[in-house]
Scaffold this active site. Sequence first.
Site, PDB file in Angstrom:
ATOM      1  N   LYS A  39       0.153   3.781  -2.706  1.00  0.00           N
ATOM      2  CA  LYS A  39      -1.000   4.799  -2.436  1.00  0.00           C
ATOM      3  C   LYS A  39      -0.144   6.249  -2.471  1.00  0.00           C
ATOM      4  O   LYS A  39      -0.935   7.207  -2.476  1.00  0.00           O
ATOM      5  CB  LYS A  39      -1.943   4.548  -1.552  1.00  0.00           C
ATOM      6  CG  LYS A  39      -2.557   3.335  -1.584  1.00  0.00           C
ATOM      7  CD  LYS A  39      -3.795   3.233  -0.447  1.00  0.00           C
ATOM      8  CE  LYS A  39      -4.607   1.903  -0.740  1.00  0.00           C
ATOM      9  NZ  LYS A  39      -4.002   0.777  -0.021  1.00  0.00           N
TER      10      LYS A  39
ATOM     11  N   SER B  52       0.747  -1.035  -0.005  1.00  0.00           N
ATOM     12  CA  SER B  52      -0.097  -0.055  -0.047  1.00  0.00           C
ATOM     13  C   SER B  52       0.878   1.357   0.087  1.00  0.00           C
ATOM     14  O   SER B  52       0.196   2.332  -0.060  1.00  0.00           O
ATOM     15  CB  SER B  52      -1.090  -0.022   1.275  1.00  0.00           C
ATOM     16  OG  SER B  52      -2.023  -1.046   0.879  1.00  0.00           O
TER      17      SER B  52
ATOM     18  N   SER C 132      -5.899   3.799   4.440  1.00  0.00           N
ATOM     19  CA  SER C 132      -5.282   2.997   3.544  1.00  0.00           C
ATOM     20  C   SER C 132      -6.347   2.392   2.476  1.00  0.00           C
ATOM     21  O   SER C 132      -6.418   1.151   2.314  1.00  0.00           O
ATOM     22  CB  SER C 132      -4.521   1.988   4.031  1.00  0.00           C
ATOM     23  OG  SER C 132      -3.426   1.455   2.808  1.00  0.00           O
TER      24      SER C 132
END
Length: 377
Positions: free
Chosen positions: A59, A56, A113
């Site tokens: 991101k 993640s 997230s």
Amino acid sequence: MKKILFLLAALLLLPLPTAKAANEPSVSAQSAILISGDDGTVIFEKNSHERLAMASTTKIMTALLTLEEAERSGDPVIDITEEMVRVEGSSMGLQAGNRLTLTNLTSGMLLASGNDAANAAALYLGESQEGFAKLMNARAREIGMEETNFVTPSGLDDDEHYSTAYDMALLGREAMMNEEFARIAGSSTLQVEFIEPEQRVSYTNHNKLLRIYDGCIGIKTGFTKKAGRTLVSAARREGTTLIAVTLNAPDDWDDHTAMFDYGFDTVKTVQMGGEALPETLPVAGSDKQGVTLRMGQRLSMTLPIEQAQGVESRVLLPRFLYAPVMAGERVGRVQYLMGGQEIYSVPIIASEEAGALELPERSGWERFTDWVMGLFG
């Protein structure tokens, strides 16, 4: 520019304190790096160019592109569709029919997230995940991420979705230069405002370093079974900003703490171009008494602490200027010295013009006497 690059190259050849003396950290991560957030100097690294999954922390790129679009287009309101929320993994709780701005979508992306938030942004900006991946990879090349390939907007596993600790550090540094990104990523909690339904939802940042490390200012955690624990973080103390990255790190919190401690004990960033200048510089032969001043191209340079403490600056300006003075004209400089040798200088620029006074027209007799005097020297 060539002069700056030459100076940086020369300074990078200056030795850092020895690893043993500075207690170089031992980290659990398969790959790790610590760089200066100011000029990108590499301070510590371990397998930093090994291609690995980054989960993640992907991101960071998705959020950066989303916020850049929000700034360009006036932060439009997004209508959340069924396709946008049809994604596995962590979520900010979006549902089809929700309406919120791109900036608020980014808050849920960075703090919670939210894979749903990342997918929604990708479909809005790129019209498809494939289209958005092209945007991600194009922006990566602009940043200098030569060992990265983005496939998914959220970081869900894909064999062709990978990066390196070095590239992710470059991305983290670039993202933290965006004020809105830095504000969101540095927030422990945020209230996200939904337009439909009208409500405010509170989200807590998954980045525990914001609460346990003095000076931490961001940025993003990540985890999948394939990638393991991943983390990109930033910390700032006494004018020095550091960016740390770990990929596949069982003890990432301790790894980042150790790297930051090492960095702040080892280097310091010198800001060249922040000196106070006189409000105005007098001008002779003009109807203006003086002109205002500004600094030219500034530079941040990360140096070993012993060298940084030895940097001295001197403001070099004349007592006054002669008219005419043009706006943008270089009128002085700030000189930076290390061991008595100049390592950089920042020009001092006139911010405005000051025209010369027009002298009264001379009579024919005055011009004639000038001519006669010229004949006799």
